[in-house]
Design an enzyme around this catalytic site. Structure first.
Site, short mmCIF file in Angstrom:
data_model
loop_
_atom_site.label_atom_id
_atom_site.label_comp_id
_atom_site.label_asym_id
_atom_site.label_seq_id
_atom_site.Cartn_x
_atom_site.Cartn_y
_atom_site.Cartn_z
N HIS A 193 7.62 -27.54 0.36
CA HIS A 193 6.87 -28.56 -0.42
C HIS A 193 5.73 -27.87 -1.06
CE1 HIS A 193 8.73 -31.39 2.46
NE2 HIS A 193 8.91 -30.23 3.11
N GLU A 241 0.80 -1.26 0.15
CA GLU A 241 0.13 0.01 0.15
C GLU A 241 0.71 1.37 -0.06
OE1 GLU A 241 -4.32 0.10 1.84
OE2 GLU A 241 -3.09 0.71 3.18
N LYS A 280 -13.51 2.09 -2.35
CA LYS A 280 -14.03 2.49 -1.14
C LYS A 280 -15.36 3.40 -1.56
CE LYS A 280 -10.94 2.68 2.49
NZ LYS A 280 -10.20 3.60 3.50
O1 PA5 Z 1 -3.38 1.58 6.21
C1 PA5 Z 1 -4.05 2.08 6.06
O2 PA5 Z 1 -4.43 3.54 5.76
C2 PA5 Z 1 -5.53 1.28 5.70
O3 PA5 Z 1 -5.23 -0.06 5.59
C3 PA5 Z 1 -6.39 1.60 7.03
O4 PA5 Z 1 -5.83 1.29 8.20
C4 PA5 Z 1 -7.56 0.80 6.76
O5 PA5 Z 1 -8.42 1.32 5.46
C5 PA5 Z 1 -8.85 1.18 7.96
O6 PA5 Z 1 -9.05 2.52 8.03
P1 PA5 Z 1 -9.59 3.09 9.37
O7 PA5 Z 1 -8.69 2.98 10.49
O8 PA5 Z 1 -9.69 4.63 8.97
O9 PA5 Z 1 -10.85 2.51 9.60
#
Ligand code: PA5
Length: 454
Positions: A326, A297, A440
């Site tokens: 394996h 990410e 989203k």
């Molecule tokens: O790393 C990130 O920004 C995302 O993976 C968020 O942690 C995830 O989308 C959850 O978001 P939030 O903490 O706002 O619920």
């Protein structure tokens, strides 16, 4: 079982030699390629240093948590003590608001000495079966809920919290149910913050400049981990020790800078497209998941600043030693040389098991005579790394001095720091995730009936 050690405060041993050409030939990085990058490394180190100034208000506040969070520990520990009165604790969150705590919990549960810990249930994915089977069959008065969301409104988290809250309220009444709920969220905004204000649900803040996948060392990770009896002070101490060893702009003195430089060069110069992490330590399985999110990410991005350049980042892939010997190893050894490996091995195991080998069975396994289980895993790790190296795959090994909070804290800081350095080398922002937002928004449109799913 024989206990072999007490917790140590030794540093990780980070073996980078197999990422270089001297060990793996043409697929590795040469000293001159590293030397050419030296001015860039100075530049990115300088940028990181500037952007970490200002404690928890800094742009890279995620790299200051070892210094900024100790002040909040009494608050976190007080809240954890209240939650520990319950037998079952639902930890509701997703992505960065779950993976870090899950990973550390798995890594350290085996070595936690606390004997009165509640059971943690991580409710991450939307899954009615899981929620029903795991929690809604418990006695409601034994269940506490911690809802964790930086934004305070992530739909997967909201849905599971709404269901659990409703179940608690229907069974216990609103007042009693509210005494079994806790929140971790933004200090000022979002739905969860509003609930904290409106209903008086106790809530801990996430430092606004720390994003989800970098937040395990904030209350996001530290609260559930403290509830589980994990040594959260040890985690921060380990992170602090790693930060201290990464202070130089010379990659020979700064392992995070060296790792970022090598992974970056292996991508842009040697066409390595996949980064496989393969621990030979079972409790690190979820650490790999945490790494995969952090790496993917943060770094999987278009390089807007360099038009025409291929997108940044190597695809992180999960593996596990010895199981994947394996399963995946055949492909590792005979498919394309487009991979980088990271092995993780433990220097000392908490427990060791001798292998009982009766005389009658010896002829089948003569090499096991007098051996312990850990001798076998060590031999398999050494052998696999050797064949991977001989094949020409660049590889890194993290040798863990022990499986304890101090070591895991070092690993968290090391990977967060390496990821930020790598982002700066690629010229991308390692803290954002613009493409994720598209999906989203569309899911919300679909739920609102405003878009077609076909
Ligand atoms: O790393 C990130 O920004 C995302 O993976 C968020 O942690 C995830 O989308 C959850 O978001 P939030 O903490 O706002 O619920």
């Amino acid at each position: 079982m024989t206990s072999l050690r007490t917790n140590s405060h030794a540093l990780l041993r980070i073996k980078t030699t197999n990422l270089y050409a001297e060990a793996v030939g043409a697929e590795g990085i040469t000293p001159s390629e590293m030397a050419e990058l030296a001015p860039e490394l100075k530049r990115v180190h300088q940028a990181l240093t500037e952007k970490t100034k200002g404690g928890l208000d800094a742009e890279f506040a995620c790299l200051n948590l070892h210094a900024g969070m100790p002040e909040m520990l009494p608050q976190i520990e007080d809240m954890a003590a209240q939650i520990r009165r319950f037998h079952e604790v639902a930890v509701i969150g997703i992505g960065g608001s779950s993976l870090g705590a899950k990973a550390v919990h798995q890594a350290l549960t085996a070595v936690t000495t606390s004997n009165s810990k509640p059971t943690l249930h991580f409710l991450e994915n939307i899954d009615p079966y899981h929620l029903e089977a795991v929690l809604l069959r418990q006695r409601p008065e034994t269940v506490a809920a911690i809802a964790i969301s930086k934004s305070g409104g992530t739909v997967e988290t909201a849905v599971q919290y709404l269901i659990l809250r409703d179940w608690l309220e229907k069974n216990l009444g609103k007042d009693k149910a509210q005494q079994q709920q806790w929140l971790v969220t933004d200090p000022a905004q979002g739905w969860l913050r509003e609930l904290a204000r409106r209903d008086g649900i106790p809530a801990l803040p996430v430092p606004p400049r720390v994003g989800g996948r970098y937040s395990v060392l904030t209350a996001v990770g530290l609260l559930p981990l403290a509830v589980a009896g994990i040594d959260i002070r040890g985690l921060l101490a380990g992170a602090a020790d790693n930060a201290a060893r990464c202070a130089s702009d010379d990659p020979r003195q700064n392992p995070a800078l060296e790792m970022a430089a090598l992974f970056y060069l292996l991508d842009v110069r040697k066409n390595k497209r996949t980064s496989i992490m393969m621990p030979y330590v079972d409790p690190l399985q979820l650490f790999v998941d945490w790494y995969c999110q952090l790496w993917a990410e943060s770094l999987g991005k278009r390089m807007e600043a360099r038009p025409g350049h291929p997108p940044a980042g190597t695809l992180p892939v999960r593996a596990m030693g010895a199981v994947d010997q394996h399963s995946q190893l055949q492909m590792y050894l005979e498919s394309r040389l487009d991979k980088i490996f990271t092995f993780m091995a433990l220097d000392e195991w908490e427990y060791d098991l001798p292998i009982p080998l009766p005389e009658a069975d010896k002829k089948f396994f003569p090499y096991l005579a007098g051996k312990h289980m850990n001798d076998v895993i060590e031999a398999e790790f050494q052998a696999t790394r050797q064949v991977i190296t001989d094949t020409g795959h660049p590889n890194l090994t993290l040798h863990l001095p022990a499986l304890d909070a101090h070591t895991v804290g070092q690993m968290i800081d090391l990977y967060q720091r390496t990821t930020v350095y790598a982002g700066l080398l690629y010229g991308i922002n390692p803290l954002d995730q613009p493409a994720v937002e598209k999906g989203k928004k569309l899911a919300i449109q679909l739920l609102s009936g405003g878009a077609s799913s076909h």
